[in-house]
Design a protein around this motif. Structure first.
Motif, PDB file in Angstrom:
ATOM      1  N   PRO A  68       0.826  -1.217   0.000  1.00  0.00           N
ATOM      2  CA  PRO A  68       0.000   0.000   0.000  1.00  0.00           C
ATOM      3  C   PRO A  68       0.860   1.266   0.000  1.00  0.00           C
ATOM      4  O   PRO A  68       2.038   1.221   0.341  1.00  0.00           O
ATOM      5  CB  PRO A  68      -0.787  -0.108   1.322  1.00  0.00           C
ATOM      6  CG  PRO A  68      -0.648  -1.514   1.771  1.00  0.00           C
ATOM      7  CD  PRO A  68       0.617  -2.042   1.192  1.00  0.00           C
ATOM      8  N   ILE A  92      -4.979  -2.778  -2.784  1.00  0.00           N
ATOM      9  CA  ILE A  92      -3.627  -2.193  -2.736  1.00  0.00           C
ATOM     10  C   ILE A  92      -3.320  -1.497  -4.065  1.00  0.00           C
ATOM     11  O   ILE A  92      -2.800  -0.380  -4.097  1.00  0.00           O
ATOM     12  CB  ILE A  92      -2.566  -3.281  -2.446  1.00  0.00           C
ATOM     13  CG1 ILE A  92      -2.871  -3.963  -1.107  1.00  0.00           C
ATOM     14  CG2 ILE A  92      -1.161  -2.687  -2.423  1.00  0.00           C
ATOM     15  CD1 ILE A  92      -1.951  -5.136  -0.776  1.00  0.00           C
ATOM     16  N   ASP A  95      -5.103   1.739  -4.358  1.00  0.00           N
ATOM     17  CA  ASP A  95      -4.411   2.718  -3.510  1.00  0.00           C
ATOM     18  C   ASP A  95      -3.174   3.271  -4.246  1.00  0.00           C
ATOM     19  O   ASP A  95      -2.950   4.485  -4.303  1.00  0.00           O
ATOM     20  CB  ASP A  95      -4.010   2.027  -2.198  1.00  0.00           C
ATOM     21  CG  ASP A  95      -3.424   3.021  -1.196  1.00  0.00           C
ATOM     22  OD1 ASP A  95      -3.949   4.143  -1.107  1.00  0.00           O
ATOM     23  OD2 ASP A  95      -2.442   2.668  -0.506  1.00  0.00           O
TER      24      ASP A  95
END
Length: 601
Positions: A68, A92, A95
């Protein structure tokens, strides 16, 4: 008994080449410099197909692990995510993409590569996060069967067993069928398919359907494999629970082998310098690759550990004699010859030093009282002694709070060797485990029951003794040094799965119909028509080649037992092994464990 690098007539290089070709095509779709962001689980398997040099040739300049936050700085035109289709990984990636500085110039292009299949669910998820449109290419890379060695293929799907038996999710079976279709495209149609178990039946049905739906898949390659044997892991739940006693099996049991690499405690590998005592000992684990490209490892990997010491000491004598030769080299020609052999001799010496160190590490454990007591109980269960009552050793281990996985392996082994436990015994074990290790493990016990590993005896009778006797699963007089039967891999117990393969080759499964009915799931036989002119006429003395596919995982001890059968003088069958995952009892039970998280308030 040397393990073969390329199994007789089967050369798995073509499969690795096909994998590389597909990788090149994917990379070439993204023109310009590239950075790859790896789902960490995939780096090991990919390493077995392509070295970094291949990626570099295709302008891969940087590699990062998926995590992340913001992506690291990299002056590249393309960022490619290599990931398994799992929703938690999509979070992830979303992000990463959302944190990308859109003001920067030049902008980087994003691409996503799903391994082994694209997933609508994941793409929908990325769409909901508002990032799906950021990916120029959304591709898939069908990494189904990865060549681990000359006779070994694995899908490395760690959750396959759990998905199939607990969640009724057949995704990994579909990948297995796809992998087998790829294999047949490269090595010819496999004329005979045998199988045992529900999952085996599903895979065979999918293969037959795929063949019907793609009539073009009928190829004119002379078949390399004569037979495919599909085996469900739950047909033989016993084997992975027992402690493997081959050299490679013990390395895996104690240290864990991952994608052919093992990490070992460094102290045994420190170069010994005179008079320095113990200072500057290395602290990083020693990482070694283990496969049959290394001559010595190929020779000892499948031996019972008790037979390894004598091989190592013989080798030590041969190597030191070879180095002594240099004193006898007089003429220029003799010196030249010695020098030309030097690299090979030095490699052999360092290989011997490594394996002597590993053997010492293992011996420290196998000679311990605890290892002996544990093994004694396992062997009692497998030979049918006291499987129906609460075991004192297990109770003591629980009282002393030994690692939970050790306890679970033993109670599951007892349950399997007794076709389930009496309700009273089962309840006692469960109560002891939950009180000692915590009530959050109730889900794990539930999973083990669902998978058939730890369950009440329902039919009221124990079929295991009949199965054990008919299939000769327990051999009292086992020869560990010069084995004459596969039972040497567990010092007495012959893996049920491998016995089934052995009996299929000769005299055939008809001889064991009654026992097959006692084991879970259907058994079946299918024939695949070969185009005219491709039927095999076997030369005199030519071996049959059988591909054994374990659905739900296989242990190194089972692989050793199949290699042993391949090596038998009068065996007549060579085995190549495929699996959804290389497992041992610990990794297998771990994949079935659930931990209830405590409530956040």
């Amino acid at each position: 008994m040397a393990a073969h690098l390329s199994s007789g007539r089967v050369n798995l290089t073509a499969l690795r080449e096909a994998g590389r070709r597909e990788l090149r095509e994917v990379l070439d779709k993204c023109a310009g410099t590239k950075a790859i962001v790896w789902d960490e689980y995939l780096t090991g398997p990919f390493g077995l197909i392509a070295q970094y040099s291949l990626l570099k040739e295709h302008e891969v300049e940087k590699m990062f692990t998926l995590k992340p936050g913001r992506l690291p700085q990299a002056d590249v035109k393309n960022v490619i995510f290599f990931v398994r289709p799992k929703l938690e990984l999509m979070d992830i990636i979303a992000d990463n993409v959302l944190r990308e500085d859109r003001g920067r110039s030049p902008q980087r292009d994003f691409h996503i590569l799903f391994v082994p299949r694209r997933s609508l669910l994941c793409e929908q998820w990325l769409k909901e996060q508002g990032v799906l449109g950021s990916f120029i290419h959304r591709e898939q890379y069908s990494l189904d069967l990865i060549p681990f060695d000359g006779d070994l293929l694995s899908m490395e799907s760690e959750s396959a067993f759990k998905e199939c038996y607990l969640e009724s999710d057949q995704t990994s079976l579909y990948h297995a069928a796809k992998g087998l279709m790829t294999l047949q495209a490269l090595y010819g149609t496999i004329p005979q398919i045998f199988g045992k178990g529900e999952c085996a039946r599903h895979v065979a049905n999918m293969m037959i359907r795929m063949k019907r739906e793609f009539p073009g898949s009928q190829n004119s390659i002379f078949p390399v494999f004569d037979t495919l044997l599909l085996l469900d892991r739950n047909v033989d739940l016993l084997t992975p629970l027992a402690t493997q006693l081959t050299y490679e099996g013990l390395i895996d049991e104690i240290y864990g082998i991952q994608n052919t690499y093992v990490k070992l405690p460094p102290e045994k590998f420190a170069p010994k310098k005179q008079g320095e005592g113990g200072k500057d000992l290395p602290t990083e684990p020693k990482k070694l690759q283990l496969n049959s490209a290394e001559e010595l490892y190929a020779e000892i990997r499948d031996k019972n550990f008790n037979a390894v010491g004598s091989v190592l000491s013989k080798k030590a004598k041969i190597i030191s004699a070879a180095f002594e030769e240099r004193h006898h080299a007089k003429t220029v020609g003799e010196i030249k010859q010695f020098v030309s052999q030097l690299p090979h001799m030095q490699a052999a010496r360092s290989s011997l030093a490594n394996h002597t160190s590993i053997a010492e590490l293992i011996k420290d454990i196998t000679t311990s009282e605890d290892f002996f007591d544990n093994l004694t109980v396992e062997q009692e269960f497998m030979s049918g002694i006291d499987t129906d009552k609460v075991n004192n050793y297990i109770e003591d281990c629980i009282a002393q709070k030994h690692p939970l996985i050790k306890i679970l392996r033993l109670v599951c082994l007892q349950s399997v060797c007794n076709s389930g436990l009496k309700q009273k015994v089962l309840d006692h074990y469960k109560r002891e485990i939950l009180q000692t290790y915590g009530y959050e493990h109730i889900l794990t016990l539930n999973n083990l029951e669902k998978a058939g590993l730890l369950k009440p005896q329902t039919s009221g009778r124990n079929n295991y003794p009949t199965i054990r006797k008919t299939l000769r699963l327990w051999m009292d007089d086992v020869n560990e040094q010069n084995p004459n039967d596969i039972s040497y891999v567990y010092s007495g117990y012959a893996p049920l799965s491998v016995r089934l393969a052995q009996l299929l080759a000769r005299p055939g499964w008809r001889s064991i119909e009654e026992v097959l009915k006692m084991l879970p799931g259907p058994h079946f036989e299918e024939r695949q028509q070969l185009p005219t002119g491709l039927q095999k006429k076997r030369q005199h003395g030519e071996n049959r080649v059988t591909l054994v596919f374990f659905l739900g995982g296989v242990t190194y001890a089972e692989i050793a037992a199949l290699r042993f059968l391949s090596q038998m003088e009068d065996g007549g069958t060579e085995y190549v092994i495929a699996t959804t995952k290389l497992i041992n009892g610990t990794t297998w039970i771990k994949s079935l464990m659930e931990k209830l998280e405590p409530a956040p308030f």
